[in-house]
Design a protein around this motif. Structure first.
Motif, PDB file in Angstrom:
ATOM      1  N   HIS A 140       0.814  -1.216   0.000  1.00 27.00           N
ATOM      2  CA  HIS A 140       0.000   0.000   0.000  1.00 27.00           C
ATOM      3  C   HIS A 140       0.851   1.270   0.000  1.00 27.00           C
ATOM      4  CE1 HIS A 140      -3.211  -2.744   0.526  1.00 27.00           C
ATOM      5  NE2 HIS A 140      -3.009  -2.969   1.809  1.00 27.00           N
ATOM      6  N   ALA A 141       1.897   1.289   0.785  1.00 30.12           N
ATOM      7  CA  ALA A 141       2.743   2.482   0.845  1.00 30.12           C
ATOM      8  C   ALA A 141       3.344   2.793  -0.517  1.00 30.12           C
ATOM      9  CB  ALA A 141       3.833   2.301   1.892  1.00 30.12           C
ATOM     10  N   ALA A 142       3.848   1.774  -1.189  1.00 27.80           N
ATOM     11  CA  ALA A 142       4.462   1.976  -2.501  1.00 27.80           C
ATOM     12  C   ALA A 142       3.431   2.404  -3.536  1.00 27.80           C
ATOM     13  CB  ALA A 142       5.156   0.686  -2.952  1.00 27.80           C
ATOM     14  N   GLU A 143       2.251   1.794  -3.500  1.00 27.74           N
ATOM     15  CA  GLU A 143       1.210   2.114  -4.480  1.00 27.74           C
ATOM     16  C   GLU A 143       0.670   3.525  -4.279  1.00 27.74           C
ATOM     17  OE1 GLU A 143       0.453   0.474  -7.027  1.00 27.74           O
ATOM     18  OE2 GLU A 143       1.043  -1.611  -6.677  1.00 27.74           O
ATOM     19  N   LEU A 144       0.533   3.939  -3.042  1.00 31.71           N
ATOM     20  CA  LEU A 144       0.056   5.296  -2.759  1.00 31.71           C
ATOM     21  C   LEU A 144       1.080   6.332  -3.214  1.00 31.71           C
ATOM     22  CD1 LEU A 144      -1.483   4.575   0.731  1.00 31.71           C
ATOM     23  CD2 LEU A 144      -2.766   5.549  -1.185  1.00 31.71           C
ATOM     24  N   LYS A 145       2.352   6.064  -2.980  1.00 35.33           N
ATOM     25  CA  LYS A 145       3.400   6.985  -3.431  1.00 35.33           C
ATOM     26  C   LYS A 145       3.465   7.042  -4.950  1.00 35.33           C
ATOM     27  CE  LYS A 145       6.228   6.401   0.728  1.00 35.33           C
ATOM     28  NZ  LYS A 145       7.485   5.824   1.298  1.00 35.33           N
ATOM     29  N   LEU A 146       3.245   5.892  -5.614  1.00 32.80           N
ATOM     30  CA  LEU A 146       3.219   5.863  -7.075  1.00 32.80           C
ATOM     31  C   LEU A 146       2.051   6.687  -7.603  1.00 32.80           C
ATOM     32  CD1 LEU A 146       4.192   4.813  -9.814  1.00 32.80           C
ATOM     33  CD2 LEU A 146       2.846   2.726  -9.414  1.00 32.80           C
ATOM     34  N   ALA A 147       0.900   6.587  -6.949  1.00 32.32           N
ATOM     35  CA  ALA A 147      -0.265   7.378  -7.349  1.00 32.32           C
ATOM     36  C   ALA A 147       0.042   8.871  -7.245  1.00 32.32           C
ATOM     37  CB  ALA A 147      -1.473   7.019  -6.480  1.00 32.32           C
ATOM     38  N   ALA A 148       0.707   9.261  -6.164  1.00 38.50           N
ATOM     39  CA  ALA A 148       1.065  10.680  -5.988  1.00 38.50           C
ATOM     40  C   ALA A 148       1.995  11.142  -7.105  1.00 38.50           C
ATOM     41  CB  ALA A 148       1.709  10.882  -4.622  1.00 38.50           C
ATOM     42  N   GLU A 149       2.919  10.282  -7.518  1.00 41.44           N
ATOM     43  CA  GLU A 149       3.831  10.622  -8.611  1.00 41.44           C
ATOM     44  C   GLU A 149       3.067  10.781  -9.923  1.00 41.44           C
ATOM     45  OE1 GLU A 149       6.846   7.649  -8.798  1.00 41.44           O
ATOM     46  OE2 GLU A 149       7.595   8.039  -6.765  1.00 41.44           O
ATOM     47  N   ARG A 150       2.165   9.864 -10.202  1.00 39.53           N
ATOM     48  CA  ARG A 150       1.389   9.939 -11.437  1.00 39.53           C
ATOM     49  C   ARG A 150       0.554  11.212 -11.498  1.00 39.53           C
ATOM     50  NH1 ARG A 150      -0.747   3.717 -11.018  1.00 39.53           N
ATOM     51  NH2 ARG A 150       0.889   2.702 -12.258  1.00 39.53           N
ATOM     52  N   LEU A 151       0.021  11.614 -10.369  1.00 41.96           N
ATOM     53  CA  LEU A 151      -0.880  12.768 -10.330  1.00 41.96           C
ATOM     54  C   LEU A 151      -0.148  14.105 -10.287  1.00 41.96           C
ATOM     55  CD1 LEU A 151      -3.559  11.365  -7.875  1.00 41.96           C
ATOM     56  CD2 LEU A 151      -3.918  11.965 -10.263  1.00 41.96           C
ATOM     57  N   SER A 152       1.148  14.076 -10.027  1.00 48.06           N
ATOM     58  CA  SER A 152       1.919  15.315  -9.971  1.00 48.06           C
ATOM     59  C   SER A 152       1.856  16.035 -11.309  1.00 48.06           C
ATOM     60  CB  SER A 152       3.375  15.006  -9.611  1.00 48.06           C
ATOM     61  OG  SER A 152       4.138  16.190  -9.581  1.00 48.06           O
ATOM     62  N   GLY A 153       1.407  17.279 -11.281  1.00 47.54           N
ATOM     63  CA  GLY A 153       1.281  18.060 -12.500  1.00 47.54           C
ATOM     64  C   GLY A 153      -0.073  17.939 -13.165  1.00 47.54           C
ATOM     65  N   THR A 154      -0.899  17.002 -12.689  1.00 46.90           N
ATOM     66  CA  THR A 154      -2.254  16.840 -13.241  1.00 46.90           C
ATOM     67  C   THR A 154      -3.297  17.279 -12.227  1.00 46.90           C
ATOM     68  OG1 THR A 154      -1.599  15.023 -14.694  1.00 46.90           O
ATOM     69  CG2 THR A 154      -3.931  15.193 -14.150  1.00 46.90           C
ATOM     70  N   TYR A 197      -8.686  -0.787  -6.899  1.00 46.35           N
ATOM     71  CA  TYR A 197      -7.512  -0.456  -6.080  1.00 46.35           C
ATOM     72  C   TYR A 197      -6.793   0.792  -6.575  1.00 46.35           C
ATOM     73  CZ  TYR A 197      -3.292  -1.040  -3.297  1.00 46.35           C
ATOM     74  OH  TYR A 197      -2.263  -0.837  -2.416  1.00 46.35           O
ATOM     75  N   GLU A 198      -6.561   0.898  -7.892  1.00 41.03           N
ATOM     76  CA  GLU A 198      -5.874   2.085  -8.414  1.00 41.03           C
ATOM     77  C   GLU A 198      -6.710   3.344  -8.206  1.00 41.03           C
ATOM     78  OE1 GLU A 198      -5.528  -0.842 -10.089  1.00 41.03           O
ATOM     79  OE2 GLU A 198      -3.369  -0.962  -9.684  1.00 41.03           O
ATOM     80  N   VAL A 199      -8.010   3.215  -8.361  1.00 44.75           N
ATOM     81  CA  VAL A 199      -8.898   4.365  -8.161  1.00 44.75           C
ATOM     82  C   VAL A 199      -8.811   4.858  -6.723  1.00 44.75           C
ATOM     83  CG1 VAL A 199     -11.311   5.106  -8.068  1.00 44.75           C
ATOM     84  CG2 VAL A 199     -10.481   3.819 -10.045  1.00 44.75           C
ATOM     85  N   LEU A 200      -8.938   3.956  -5.774  1.00 46.60           N
ATOM     86  CA  LEU A 200      -8.947   4.411  -4.378  1.00 46.60           C
ATOM     87  C   LEU A 200      -7.561   4.870  -3.927  1.00 46.60           C
ATOM     88  CD1 LEU A 200      -7.790   2.116  -2.148  1.00 46.60           C
ATOM     89  CD2 LEU A 200      -9.856   0.944  -2.892  1.00 46.60           C
ATOM     90  N   ALA A 204      -4.589   5.368   3.244  1.00 46.86           N
ATOM     91  CA  ALA A 204      -3.404   6.221   3.352  1.00 46.86           C
ATOM     92  C   ALA A 204      -3.118   6.607   4.798  1.00 46.86           C
ATOM     93  CB  ALA A 204      -3.594   7.468   2.487  1.00 46.86           C
ATOM     94  N   VAL A 205      -4.166   6.981   5.519  1.00 46.91           N
ATOM     95  CA  VAL A 205      -3.981   7.397   6.911  1.00 46.91           C
ATOM     96  C   VAL A 205      -3.434   6.251   7.757  1.00 46.91           C
ATOM     97  CG1 VAL A 205      -5.207   8.077   9.015  1.00 46.91           C
ATOM     98  CG2 VAL A 205      -5.681   9.262   6.863  1.00 46.91           C
ATOM     99  N   LYS A 206      -4.037   5.082   7.634  1.00 50.28           N
ATOM    100  CA  LYS A 206      -3.610   3.966   8.478  1.00 50.28           C
ATOM    101  C   LYS A 206      -2.274   3.381   8.027  1.00 50.28           C
ATOM    102  CE  LYS A 206      -7.292   4.631  10.814  1.00 50.28           C
ATOM    103  NZ  LYS A 206      -7.213   5.371  12.096  1.00 50.28           N
ATOM    104  N   THR A 207      -1.870   3.685   6.795  1.00 52.59           N
ATOM    105  CA  THR A 207      -0.551   3.258   6.320  1.00 52.59           C
ATOM    106  C   THR A 207       0.545   4.174   6.851  1.00 52.59           C
ATOM    107  OG1 THR A 207      -1.449   2.293   4.273  1.00 52.59           O
ATOM    108  CG2 THR A 207       0.883   2.892   4.263  1.00 52.59           C
ATOM    109  N   PHE A 208       0.286   5.483   6.845  1.00 52.35           N
ATOM    110  CA  PHE A 208       1.335   6.450   7.189  1.00 52.35           C
ATOM    111  C   PHE A 208       1.187   7.073   8.576  1.00 52.35           C
ATOM    112  CE2 PHE A 208       1.061   6.672   2.451  1.00 52.35           C
ATOM    113  CZ  PHE A 208       2.307   6.118   2.178  1.00 52.35           C
ATOM    114  N   ARG A 209      -0.064   7.269   9.060  1.00 50.84           N
ATOM    115  CA  ARG A 209      -0.280   7.897  10.372  1.00 50.84           C
ATOM    116  C   ARG A 209      -1.480   7.242  11.058  1.00 50.84           C
ATOM    117  NH1 ARG A 209       0.823  13.382  10.525  1.00 50.84           N
ATOM    118  NH2 ARG A 209      -0.289  13.416  12.497  1.00 50.84           N
ATOM    119  N   PRO A 210      -1.346   6.012  11.521  1.00 50.16           N
ATOM    120  CA  PRO A 210      -2.495   5.268  12.039  1.00 50.16           C
ATOM    121  C   PRO A 210      -3.173   5.878  13.254  1.00 50.16           C
ATOM    122  CG  PRO A 210      -0.427   4.122  12.501  1.00 50.16           C
ATOM    123  CD  PRO A 210      -0.103   5.220  11.551  1.00 50.16           C
TER     124      PRO A 210
END
Length: 421
Positions: free
Chosen positions: A14-28, A160-163, A199-205
């Motif tokens: 989850h941590a890796a996928e969430l960070k990847l999503a943030a990268e994809r969305l950067s600039g969009t 999964y990718e959507v959420l 995201a919350v429970k992955t990074f700041r539970p």
């Protein structure tokens, strides 16, 4: 979604996928900036900071999940075309993302979708098909088209990718508000709530995630109570963005584990918050976007499982969208003003003699009530042969106390006013 697919998604990094999503969305997608709300902070006794996804590209958070999903597709998949179903905001997100990736998009929307959202979706180049009375019927037809025509189906929430795309909202909140204690999120199909909770429970539970639903959209409340996905018998709410009969299987699995609390709000609560946002923050908020705001006065924050220190909470409600058409917003403003005692309508029977209307008008002027409309009608009198006339009056007022003073003044003058609303 089948159970095996749910289990497979839950086992991903989850941590890796969430960070990847943030990268994809950067600039969009925009990194929407936190807005302090003094009025809501004073109202609740806690620090309220708004996350305004109504100011996002396409006017809602949905661009995040839609773009992350479409960015994950191969060129071969994109060439097949994209299909989805949506009450409006996901439709615009998919249409925008498909255009950016050069893919053709077909969007199924329920008949109740506001014209503003239909037109906005078409403006991004998508083909729009109106089908069914609620989202679920449109979604079933979209899935049928996907199977028959080979198009890639982009689910609005149960993916999964959507959420993970939606979860980038929480990542921004955690970065921008280090001392956040609670995040409030509206729930429909659960994509936003599940992404935020993941995201919350992955990074700041230790941060609480609180869901909010309208009274007329009870699917998540029923499902969480039952411990399994349960479809609602019916959905009746002005918040069409969360008017979903059946939550997603994956979103339910995540929220069943990670959601800390659930709050139910009324249509009146929603209308009042739309009006408050307009007046106090100059923000246009759609009904679904106001659900999390409406929940603020109903939160139980007296005890926190992970509380590290006593005192007021720092609460971030997510305003999920601002796509509301002008006809709807006009009706909502009026309802909100009525609910807050800013507009009153009453009827009073007067003797059918000269000067009576002037007397009533004088009383209203003395009480500083601004007359909006008058209906002076002899045919509404209580008796056909009564020497009387019925007067209907709509006035602008300053609140419940002002309304009481007006009614008392009329009674002291010998009239018997009957308040309609």
């Amino acid at each position: 979604m089948e159970q095996k697919d749910v289990l497979k998604a839950l086992q991903r990094d989850h941590a890796a996928e969430l960070k990847l999503a943030a990268e994809r969305l950067s600039g969009t997608a925009k990194h929407t900036e936190i807005i302090p709300s003094p009025v809501l902070s004073e109202m609740t006794g806690h620090t309220i900071l708004l996350k305004p996804e109504n100011l996002q590209v396409t006017g809602s958070f949905k661009i995040r999940g839609a773009y992350n999903k479409i960015a994950s597709l191969s060129e071969e998949e994109l060439a097949c075309g994209i299909v989805t179903a949506s009450a409006g905001n996901h439709a615009q997100g998919v249409a925008y993302a498909a255009r950016e990736r050069g893919a053709k998009a077909t969007i199924l929307m329920p008949q109740i979708t506001p014209p503003l959202k239909v037109d906005a979706t078409k403006a991004y180049g998508a083909d729009v098909v109106l089908h069914g009375d609620v989202f679920d019927e449109a979604a079933a037809y979209a899935a049928e088209l996907s199977e028959k025509q080979g198009m890639v189906y982009v689910p609005p929430f149960d993916d999964y990718e959507v959420l993970c795309g939606q979860g980038t909202i929480a990542m921004e909140i955690l970065d921008d508000v280090p001392d956040v204690t609670d995040i409030v999120v509206p729930l429909g199909g659960g994509g936003l709530g599940a992404g935020v909770a993941l995201a919350v429970k992955t990074f700041r539970p230790e941060v609480r995630v609180i869901g909010a639903i309208p009274e007329g959209s009870p699917a998540f409340k029923n499902s969480l109570a039952a411990g399994r996905v349960v479809a609602a018998d019916q959905v009746v709410t002005s918040a069409e963005g969360v008017a979903v009969k059946r939550p997603g299987d994956l979103t339910f699995a995540l929220l069943n584990e990670f959601l800390d609390d659930l709050v139910t709000v009324s249509e009146r609560d929603i209308n009042e918050m739309i009006l408050l946002m307009l007046e106090k923050h100059k923000l246009v908020v759609e009904a679904a976007g106001a659900v999390s705001l409406a929940a603020l006065e109903h939160l139980n924050l007296r005890s926190r499982k992970f509380a590290s220190a006593p005192g007021p909470h720092v609460v971030v409600p997510i305003i999920s969208g601002g796509n509301i058409d002008t006809v709807t917003i006009g009706a909502v403003i009026q309802k909100g003003m009525i609910a807050r005692g800013r507009i009153m309508n009453f009827e009073v029977e007067l003797p059918d003699t000269p000067g009576q209307l002037v007397k009533v008008a004088t009383i209203l002027a003395q009480e500083r009530a601004n007359v909006i409309a008058l209906d002076h009608d002899q045919f509404k009198a209580s008796g056909v042969y009564a020497n009387a006339v019925a007067l209907g009056v709509t006035v602008e007022t300053n609140g419940p106390d002002h309304i009481d003073r007006i009614l008392v003044a009329l009674r002291e003058a010998g009239y018997q006013p009957r308040r309609i609303y």
